[in-house]
Motif scaffolding. Sequence first.
Motif, PDB file in Angstrom:
ATOM      1  N   MET A   1     -15.330 -31.500  -5.251  1.00  0.00           N
ATOM      2  CA  MET A   1     -15.905 -30.187  -5.730  1.00  0.00           C
ATOM      3  C   MET A   1     -17.371 -30.680  -5.907  1.00  0.00           C
ATOM      4  SD  MET A   1     -14.676 -26.805  -7.899  1.00  0.00           S
ATOM      5  CE  MET A   1     -13.118 -27.071  -7.230  1.00  0.00           C
ATOM      6  N   ASN A   2     -18.228 -29.895  -5.608  1.00  0.00           N
ATOM      7  CA  ASN A   2     -19.752 -29.806  -6.122  1.00  0.00           C
ATOM      8  C   ASN A   2     -20.171 -28.655  -7.073  1.00  0.00           C
ATOM      9  OD1 ASN A   2     -20.761 -27.583  -4.406  1.00  0.00           O
ATOM     10  ND2 ASN A   2     -20.653 -28.989  -2.939  1.00  0.00           N
ATOM     11  N   SER A   3     -21.408 -28.995  -7.601  1.00  0.00           N
ATOM     12  CA  SER A   3     -21.765 -27.987  -8.851  1.00  0.00           C
ATOM     13  C   SER A   3     -22.152 -26.671  -7.959  1.00  0.00           C
ATOM     14  CB  SER A   3     -22.986 -28.633  -9.571  1.00  0.00           C
ATOM     15  OG  SER A   3     -23.973 -29.146  -8.733  1.00  0.00           O
ATOM     16  N   GLU A   4     -22.547 -26.431  -6.899  1.00  0.00           N
ATOM     17  CA  GLU A   4     -23.068 -25.337  -6.135  1.00  0.00           C
ATOM     18  C   GLU A   4     -21.862 -24.246  -6.263  1.00  0.00           C
ATOM     19  OE1 GLU A   4     -23.626 -28.496  -4.759  1.00  0.00           O
ATOM     20  OE2 GLU A   4     -26.025 -28.118  -4.883  1.00  0.00           O
ATOM     21  N   PHE A   5     -20.760 -24.762  -6.555  1.00  0.00           N
ATOM     22  CA  PHE A   5     -19.785 -23.593  -6.533  1.00  0.00           C
ATOM     23  C   PHE A   5     -19.784 -23.131  -7.986  1.00  0.00           C
ATOM     24  CE2 PHE A   5     -15.340 -22.642  -8.301  1.00  0.00           C
ATOM     25  CZ  PHE A   5     -15.200 -21.414  -7.388  1.00  0.00           C
ATOM     26  N   THR A   6     -19.950 -23.787  -8.906  1.00  0.00           N
ATOM     27  CA  THR A   6     -20.132 -23.265 -10.297  1.00  0.00           C
ATOM     28  C   THR A   6     -21.351 -22.586 -10.381  1.00  0.00           C
ATOM     29  OG1 THR A   6     -18.848 -25.338 -11.089  1.00  0.00           O
ATOM     30  CG2 THR A   6     -20.076 -24.060 -12.835  1.00  0.00           C
ATOM     31  N   ILE A   7     -22.454 -23.025  -9.835  1.00  0.00           N
ATOM     32  CA  ILE A   7     -23.771 -22.334 -10.142  1.00  0.00           C
ATOM     33  C   ILE A   7     -23.722 -21.044  -9.384  1.00  0.00           C
ATOM     34  CG2 ILE A   7     -26.150 -22.449  -9.468  1.00  0.00           C
ATOM     35  CD1 ILE A   7     -26.222 -25.434  -9.645  1.00  0.00           C
ATOM     36  N   ALA A   8     -23.149 -21.078  -8.166  1.00  0.00           N
ATOM     37  CA  ALA A   8     -22.862 -19.867  -7.359  1.00  0.00           C
ATOM     38  C   ALA A   8     -22.144 -18.597  -8.322  1.00  0.00           C
ATOM     39  CB  ALA A   8     -22.364 -19.922  -6.000  1.00  0.00           C
ATOM     40  N   VAL A   9     -21.118 -19.268  -8.697  1.00  0.00           N
ATOM     41  CA  VAL A   9     -20.181 -18.168  -9.555  1.00  0.00           C
ATOM     42  C   VAL A   9     -20.996 -17.786 -10.660  1.00  0.00           C
ATOM     43  CG1 VAL A   9     -18.028 -17.898 -10.815  1.00  0.00           C
ATOM     44  CG2 VAL A   9     -17.892 -19.062  -8.429  1.00  0.00           C
TER      45      VAL A   9
END
Length: 150
Positions: free
Chosen positions: A1-9
């Motif tokens: 998993m990458n940080s883009e998911f957390t940043i997007a959420v």
Amino acid sequence: MNSEFTIAVHSLVFLANLPDHMATSEEIAANVSTHSARIRKVMGFLRKAGYVSTKEGIGGGFIFCRNPDDVTLGEIYRLTCHGSLKPSWCSGDEKNKNCMISSKMDKLMGNVFADAEKQMELYFDGYTIGSMLERIKAFGCPQSNNEQLS
């Protein structure tokens, strides 16, 4: 998993807390605790997918243009990092036909990771941006001068 998911959420929950208000990439970056360039990159994905709208210039920024209760974390995961659960390297050697284990391990692990990712996506589909905002509000976080927790 990458940080883009957390940043997007995080960014979408932040914007969901500001209905009918725009936020600049700098404002979102300060809330996410990352650089505004990273925010602009992620927000670009979200804009292209129809989750946010943008306005340039003075008074511009990003606005959440969907119903937060209709956007699942599964959707955001699939948009930002689908397929990233499987490592870029797996053990085994497909060319080693003499060894049943070595020649099939990469394929087997690929199937295992694909199945795990499907389960994770189903789990994430059980959460919406709206439900995440409600959960944060339930934590009773102290309100800072820059946030509007209502």
